[in-house]
Design an enzyme around this catalytic site. Sequence first.
Site, short mmCIF file in Angstrom:
data_model
loop_
_atom_site.label_atom_id
_atom_site.label_comp_id
_atom_site.label_asym_id
_atom_site.label_seq_id
_atom_site.Cartn_x
_atom_site.Cartn_y
_atom_site.Cartn_z
N ARG A 107 0.82 -1.22 0.00
CA ARG A 107 0.00 0.00 0.00
C ARG A 107 0.85 1.26 0.00
NH1 ARG A 107 -5.34 -2.15 3.46
NH2 ARG A 107 -6.02 -3.39 1.68
N TYR B 89 -6.18 -0.77 -7.13
CA TYR B 89 -5.57 -2.01 -6.64
C TYR B 89 -4.92 -1.87 -5.25
CZ TYR B 89 -0.88 -1.29 -9.05
OH TYR B 89 0.33 -0.88 -9.50
N GLU B 90 -4.53 -2.99 -4.69
CA GLU B 90 -4.07 -3.05 -3.28
C GLU B 90 -5.15 -2.55 -2.32
OE1 GLU B 90 -1.59 -4.72 -3.05
OE2 GLU B 90 -0.33 -4.36 -4.79
N GLY B 91 -6.41 -2.80 -2.63
CA GLY B 91 -7.52 -2.30 -1.82
C GLY B 91 -7.96 -0.95 -2.37
#
Lengths: 597, 597
Positions: free
Chosen positions: B297, B440-442
């Site tokens: 993140r 992406y990555e949450g």
Amino acid sequence: MSGNYIPPLRDMQFVLHELLDMEGVLARHCADKAIDRETAHQVLDGAGRFCAEVLAPLNSVGDQHGCEYNAGDVKTAPGFREAFNRYASDGWSGLVCDVEDGGQGLPHIMGTVVSEMLASSNSAWSLYPKLSEGAYRCIRANGTDWQKDTFLTPLATGEWTGTMCLTEPHCGTDLGLLRTRAVPNVDGSFAITGTKIFISSGEHDLAPNIIHLVLARLPDAPAGVRGISLFIVPKFLLDDAGKLAARNGVQCGSLERKMGIHGNATCVMNFEAATGYLIGEAGKGLAAMFVMMNGARLGTGTQALGLSETAYQRALRYSQERLQSRSPATPASSTGPDPILSLPDVRRMLLTQRALVEGGRAFAYWLALQIDIHQHSADAQTSRDAEGLLALLTPVAKAFLSDNGVDVTSLGMQVHGGAGFITETGAEQLLRDARILPIYEGTNGVQANDLVGRKVLADEGLQIRRLLTIVRETATECLARDGSAESKVDDMGRAIAELCDDVEAATQFILDSAQLDPCQPGTSSAAYLRLIGHLMFAHFWARAALVATTKAADSFYAGKLVTAQFYFASLLPESRSLLPRIRLESSAVMNPLAFAA
Amino acid sequence: MSGNYIPPLRDMQFVLHELLDMEGVLARHCADKAIDRETAHQVLDGAGRFCAEVLAPLNSVGDQHGCEYNAGDVKTAPGFREAFNRYASDGWSGLVCDVEDGGQGLPHIMGTVVSEMLASSNSAWSLYPKLSEGAYRCIRANGTDWQKDTFLTPLATGEWTGTMCLTEPHCGTDLGLLRTRAVPNVDGSFAITGTKIFISSGEHDLAPNIIHLVLARLPDAPAGVRGISLFIVPKFLLDDAGKLAARNGVQCGSLERKMGIHGNATCVMNFEAATGYLIGEAGKGLAAMFVMMNGARLGTGTQALGLSETAYQRALRYSQERLQSRSPATPASSTGPDPILSLPDVRRMLLTQRALVEGGRAFAYWLALQIDIHQHSADAQTSRDAEGLLALLTPVAKAFLSDNGVDVTSLGMQVHGGAGFITETGAEQLLRDARILPIYEGTNGVQANDLVGRKVLADEGLQIRRLLTIVRETATECLARDGSAESKVDDMGRAIAELCDDVEAATQFILDSAQLDPCQPGTSSAAYLRLIGHLMFAHFWARAALVATTKAADSFYAGKLVTAQFYFASLLPESRSLLPRIRLESSAVMNPLAFAA
């Protein structure tokens, strides 16, 4: 999946009839453009079906195929030509063109509604007819009898198409720099030589002839914009019977590869002693071209509206179908995931889209109605009033709607999560197609300068004050509405009254500071334009709420009211951040040390 | 043109040494990670040259070629493999990996600076080594001795690469729904079967083996996230000597076509009874995976920073070279057009880019330094304090920097005008590559929920109050600075003090309202996250100004000060619009009538 488009006829009718009283306004001010509700509905229903059934399925086809270039010829994507033929033969092409030219003679506002649908279903394709409409309008306003007789009917009927050729490699915004030359021929025509770039629909296989409107400079012309003249340069010259004859000296040199609108041919056009016909007066080319430009600018805003509508539709549909996570409102006893539509942050994104789409629709249609009033009102004052609002607000519509369009299509991707980034889903194409809108037809920076410089400063705030009078009436109406506590219409009235005061103060700041500092208008302009955009959105959302509160038992009106409340509570507060940006000292940006290191 | 990238070493040094005192902080808290200025400079200079000379020229190559899929194999774009080999052989791959694994053992902050440069020069390519770093970190933290002995060195040295396999077609955010199954084999390994999608770097030709870290569910596992375990699944199994042996039952089924990062292979990965090794405890797969996720993140925020830097560099360069229009500051007597850098609205866009890039750099590097302090400080309290700030601010860095990255790359296109939309210019690729970052990555919505739910509500605002104490010290320092009137540092101090009060009140609102209304946190979260982002930017811009005012005769510091002033005057005011959005009643979005029609 990506082909689905459902024309938002219900909301279109709401805006046309319940917000704008199109029927009444046209009957009062433009009797020869009057249209009754039933006819209007039939037109929109038919256009909607054409867009949903013919154009929408070609949208991703155009994106993926693009256009093929081969030695000066351009082949459009599969299906584009057939769609264009059907568009022309069904009479859509001349919708707002004059009946005497083979058009349908409908009011401009109806054309704008149809333009929204074209952009929603296939934005790249829609640029082919859109450019023709501009060329038609320009020749109608400025052409000689021969030019009108020769070119208007084929453009109106979709037999031929048109273009606008302004930009050159070294000049876009600053057209005074352009170099394309026009040398008089003995027969009264001109030999046009030069290179134009970024020419939308410049070459294609949809129609046998293309009518280029080209800015060029006569040999003895003064430097700068006063030396620019406008010429009609057809791809094929015509014989005395008006039939296509020799190929003219204009050719597409190449196609640009670009981020979006792949289905439209963006051409480099080479003119080599091409025969051109002067249109309008020599040296007044920019003024003649501006007849196209104003329509094109509202058209760009309308295109943003169309793309935004589709982005909103798809995001809403996806959020209803995608099961993931649990809504905080779901009882703990329930099992399984919920549709993501039940998550607060997803609903925030969707309501943001909806508020921007429907606010933009009201603003764009209203502005289109001002074009009809301006052009057709028998009363000179009424016509001038409409013209004043049009001049003031066309740059606002172009820039505010196109910036919002980028945001709304980007939000549409975000609602899709990872799937939003994947081509197949169709969400990312909408953002790529929308991203040109803040750039072409004059960048949004140019629009902001136009608003502040040519509109507000030039008339010392006269039109802005007229606009404020109109908007303040809405505030008064909101505050006077009985029993408005629950609907929050009275809060809207207070918010608008405060906003009007802010706009008045900001306008006075612009007028005062421009006297002292030539760099202040350009420093304040972008934020000032957004503030005026919110003024219009607040006005129309309050008017929508005034209608909706009386009918809130119906789910359409209930949703309208919720969206109006959301606009005032969540989006209008952007104006609070705009006020300090408007008052930003010009030295904060002009300081030469900013980029010295 | 699009290959140009100049590593911003001067600003990197300013942040590392003058803002963060990296050398001193590491020496005090992480003696075994200490690095002197000269060594740091040599590392960054070398990495910068590799990025500018090797990776940047391949950036548009990767965009245009993409990856080729052929029966399970993936061929990367021309030059990608050679660049990866050189990256590995020059030792860049293991920069922050442990020396005992063949890495360089440098602190995480140095890895973050290099990651920024990788993303600036070739964002798609940078995802190949980035995923390896995540896999390395996860195995180092959770692996058995055999797993560490087997996999760490090849990952650290770039002999092999890694992936994270989380998402499935029906579940992304909500990993509790995942269906991939892991059935025990007699030898203690597991047979993994299922389909994973959106797997970055899932298959390629850069290295002979790929180590997949795969979330899957044991046969007897409970439903939901507590039933998820993590497995190491190598593409090639290893013989007893550790050499590549049989192909494992994992294959790339297809590549996704997507908006950007074309040079990276985004794969559908099919696992068919693939041999996997349980890593960490059964049922604790998410916790083990989160060791990768937090780094990933911050890495996503750093990627946004890198793309933003390049967008800013190119826009600035274009604005210096493009001659068009006249600056309002130019004397009427001058002839010819000016560089567009002289226009106020263009300067506004460039200063916005610069303020977001350099503010983001300070924030990202500082956060990376907290990782080093957390992991290596001998003092337990110091380590825990750093961990608390990291947990609180990692979602802020991911979401705030990635949203800003989309804005900065979009502004970069806008400065280019029409050329910005054309592929050849390179500006539009940056926006397409940046647009995945908020997803992406949450997604950024997930980050906002994480911030509000797992960070602020979970510790009842403890870490936020600690952060406010730190930021208020900056305000005090600004207000105490002598002779600050001209530099406006005192204004900055007042603005920060006010902002801290706003954050405190907003936090209290979040804490109080969550008790009463489970939908309020999700309604407020996106705006609250942006407010905390501005808190960090205001803090670091004020600290930059405090340094710069003492040295304003030097053009680097003078430009820094101008940019700090611009941030406070033009960008921080966004916070005024965030406060009402934080306090937006949840009923405004949760009303079921919003989307009923």
